[in-house]
Design an enzyme around this catalytic site. Structure first.
Site, short mmCIF file in Angstrom:
data_model
loop_
_atom_site.label_atom_id
_atom_site.label_comp_id
_atom_site.label_asym_id
_atom_site.label_seq_id
_atom_site.Cartn_x
_atom_site.Cartn_y
_atom_site.Cartn_z
N CYS A 143 0.83 -1.21 0.00
CA CYS A 143 0.00 0.00 0.00
C CYS A 143 0.86 1.25 0.00
O CYS A 143 1.31 1.71 1.05
CB CYS A 143 -0.94 -0.02 1.22
N CYS A 146 -0.60 4.15 1.95
CA CYS A 146 -0.46 4.02 3.42
C CYS A 146 0.97 4.31 3.85
O CYS A 146 1.19 4.98 4.85
CB CYS A 146 -0.77 2.60 3.90
N ASP A 147 1.94 3.77 3.14
CA ASP A 147 3.31 3.73 3.66
C ASP A 147 4.33 4.59 2.91
O ASP A 147 5.43 4.82 3.42
CB ASP A 147 3.84 2.27 3.62
#
Ligand code: NAP
Length: 324
Positions: A143, A146-147
């Site tokens: 992701c 997300c990261d």
């Protein structure tokens, strides 16, 4: 006893549905998932995909960011505070052909419910390498949104694996942080991606495609995490090392709907089909779907939470109409 509302799945959609249903006095029961090794390996432990990430920086209300597992625990506490009953078990089969619905759990329980909210999410597909598993959360991610902004990825070369819209989107997103994005794809073009997204990615100065190639091994060090990948050209058999601090796997997600087969309408990829895209209604009256399990497009925590709220409101109205 027949439960009014049973919620299956404990990501942001499930907990938001539980908070709303509990506050509407529906005494919801949530099956948050079982704590099994099998679930750990499949990425389907309780608390959903956010529980598998570290820092979450795009969930509104947390200007400093919030730790994913901590955010999920807070959602769980909030649902419990308003009277949600939490069961740490998996629903493994169900009968939606007659009402009330019957559900069977891994632990061997049988439950009856008037309304159901399905929020079992989706699990990111991984390549399946041992070395990939070893460096999850230390450079291997599924992701980018997300990261991608984490310090370890800033101004460093990164790898994106895949050739569809997810790879195009994630790769382009990562150009904001990376010094270079190596797109490793097993074909010689991004034939699964939409042209506009593929062109946008491939025309970016930081993007270097590595065609006809697969990742053979993720290399790293105990302290540093990922440092490089070894890729193999599937046409020539030649291998090369590419230095990188991150490997973003974007080879699709699989919705967690196997246990629903034959009970409810699913699309070709296994996502629950919503009867009306603006609502959470499904092909079975009284069954509502929320979050990634019915979302092949956005797949964000905040959109999942939003549809969890919609599912609880839809269930509440439906129960009232039916005088249940
Ligand atoms: P996808 O379209 O199924 O593409 C998956 C890609 O991963 C394909 O290129 C596939 O290669 C590759 N792949 C699959 N398994 C692999 C493996 N084991 N090893 C190496 N490569 C592998 O999945 P997606 O990109 O996640 O997209 C899913 C859906 O979401 C699509 O409908 C897409 O349009 C949509 N989506 C839309 C947006 C957007 O519009 N903003 C963004 C993301 C996703 P092959 O080509 O060889 O099969």
């Amino acid at each position: 006893m027949v439960e009014k509302v049973v919620i299956i799945g404990s990501g942001p959609a499930g907990w938001t549905a539980a908070i709303y249903a509990a506050r509407a006095n529906l005494q919801p029961v949530i099956y948050e998932g079982a704590l099994t090794e099998d679930n750990r390996l499949k990425g389907t432990l309780p608390l959903g995909q956010l529980n598998l990430t570290t820092e979450v920086e795009n969930f509104p209300g947390f200007p400093e960011g919030v730790n994913g597992p901590e955010l999920m625990m807070k959602m769980r506490e909030q649902a419990e505070r308003y009277g949600t009953r939490i069961v740490t078990d998996d629903v493994v089969s169900l009968d939606l052909k007659k009402r009330p619905f019957t559900l069977k759990t891994l632990g061997g329980d049988s439950i009856e419910a008037h309304a159901l909210i399905i929020s079992t999410g989706a699990s990111a597909n991984y390549i399946g390498l041992e070395s990939e598993e070893k460096y999850k959360n230390r450079g291997v991610s599924a992701c980018a949104v997300c990261d991608g902004a984490l310090p370890r990825f800033r101004n460093k070369p990164l790898i994106v694996v895949g050739g569809g819209d997810s790879a195009a989107e994630e790769g382009h997103y990562l150009t904001k942080f990376a010094s270079a994005v190596h797109l490793v794809h097993r074909r010689d073009s991004m034939s699964k991606a939409s042209k506009i997204m593929a062109d946008r990615l491939l025309s970016h100065a930081k993007v270097k495609p590595v065609w006809d190639s697969v990742v053979e091994e993720v290399l790293g060090e105990e302290e540093k995490g990922v440092t490089a990948v070894r890729v193999k050209n599937v046409k020539t058999g030649q291998t090369q090392l590419i230095e990188a601090t991150g490997v973003f796997v974007a080879i699709g997600h699989t919705p967690n709907t196997k246990f629903l087969a034959g009970q409810i309408e699913l699309d070709a990829k296994g996502f629950i089909v919503l009867k009306d895209p603006a609502r959470t209604t499904t092909s079975v009256e009284g069954v509502f779907a929320a979050g990634d399990v019915a979302d092949p497009i956005y797949k964000q925590a905040i959109t999942a939470a939003g549809t969890g709220c919609k599912a609880a409101l839809d269930a509440e109205r439906w129960l009232a109409e039916k005088h249940l």
